[in-house]
Scaffold this motif. Sequence first.
Motif: not given
Length: 455
Positions: A316-328, A358-360, A426-433
Motif C-alpha cells: 500500500k502506498w496511497p497518493g501516488r498515481f492513485e485512482v480514487l474514482c472512476r465515474e468520473p 482538469v488539473l487541480i 467540469q470533467v466529462g467523458d473526454d477528460s479526468l480530474v
Amino acid sequence: MSPFTYQQALDYLYSFVDYSLTRQLRYSPEKFDLGRMKAFLELLGNPHLKYPTVHVAGTKGKGSTAAMIASILQAAGYKVGFYSSPHLEDFVERIQINQVPLSHETLAELVDEVRPFVAQIERLTTFEITTAVAFLAFLRAKVDVAVIEVGLGGRLDATNLVQPEVSVITSISYDHTKVLGESLGQIAREKAGIIKPHTPVVVAPQRQEALAVIREVAKERSAPIIQVGDDYRYRLAVHSLDGQAFWVWKAADQPKVDEWIENGAEHDEPLRFEMPLLGAHQVDNAAMAFAVADILRSKGWEIGDAAIAKGFQHVKWPGRFEVLCREPYLVVDSAHNQDSALKLRMALEDYFPGKKVVLIFGASEDKDIEGILRELLPKVKGVIATQSFHPRAIAPEVLVQMVHRFGYPARVVVPVEEALSLAMNQVGDDSLVLATGSLFIAAAVRQTWREHFRV
C-alpha cells in the motif's frame, strides 16, 4: 499529572525547528549535524543498532520502494518497522509496524519519554526527534527488521546512523537543488552518503553523471554495488487500472530467458509478479525491491518467491498515481519535480489515452514549478490553482500567472474543497480530474473526496 496527549506530542515536536516547513533552507553542518543526533541516540541506548535495517535514499521512488520492501519482509513472516516521511494525512503514518501506524497514545508516550533527553542536546530538530522516536518504537515493538526511508539527501540525514544490511539508492533527479546541489553529481554525492563500508548497495537505473558518483563512493567504501537494469533485469507484462504485472530475472539467467523470449518455453519463463501500484515507474521500483529481497536471502534471510509475490500484491502506498474514482475519473499524485511530472504525464498517456485533464494544482514555492507545468500542461484543458495548509505553499495567484505565461487557462479556487467541487463539475467523458503538485495537495484532495464525494 494528566497523561501527555497526542496533540501535546505534536505541538512539542513542532516547537522545534522543522526544516520541511522552512522557506529558506541551506544544507550546512550547523543545521544538519550527525554529531548531535549520535549523542541523542546514545542517551536513548542506541535503539537503531539493536535490529537489522534496510536504508533507502533517492529523489523519486524511495517511499514506494521502501513500502514494497517492508511489505515483502512482512509477507515472509518478519515483524517489520517502516519509517517514512512526510505523512499523507496523520503524523503517525510515518512510523508503522507491519503496515499499521503507531497509535496516537503510543506516539504520545514515546515523545513524553524522550523529552528529558532532548533537553540535554542543543539544536535538535523536529525530524531528528521524530526519527529517534521511530527507532525507539521499533525496539519496543521488538521488530525483526526496520525499513528506513531517508528524509532529505542522505549524507547528513538523521537516519544515516543506522548500520544497514542493504543500502538502496532509487532514481536521482533534480530536487531540493538549493539544499543538495545544482548538479546531478552533487545531488548523487549527498544520496551516496548512505553507502556504508562493505555493505551492498542496490542502485536504480541512473543518468550517467549520477551513476559515476555513486560508483566512486561505493568503490571508496568497498561496498558491492548491485545495478538494477543490469544485474537484475525486468519488463512490464501487462497493466490496467486494477494493477500491473511484471517479470524480473538475474543477469546470470539471461540465456534461459533468451530461450523463453524466442521460443515461449514455460519452464524458462522468469519470475512474474503482480502489484496494485500503477505506472511504469513503479515497475522500476519493484525491481529494486526484488533485488533487495534477493540480496537479503543470499545473506540467510528466509524470503521465498511466494512471500515476494504476496508482498507485492499487498503493498500500500496511497497518493501516488492513485485512482480514487472512476465515474468520473479522479486521480491524485504527489509529483513535485520535473522528472516526476514527466513520469506522471507518461502514466496518464498510458492509462488514459486521449483524455484531457482538469488539473487541480498546488505546490511548494521552492519546487521547480515551471518544470512541472511544462510537462503537464500539454495534457490539460484547464487549471484550478489552489493551496494546501503548508507554510511553503505558493500563492495560487502566482500559479495562475505562471500557467498563463504558458498560454493555458487557469483560475484561483480555494479552499481545496471548492477546487475539487468545481473540477468534478467540469470533467466529462473526454477528460479526468488530476490533483497534483505536492503530497499535501494529494492528501487534501483524498480527504475531501472521502468526506464529501465518496458514495
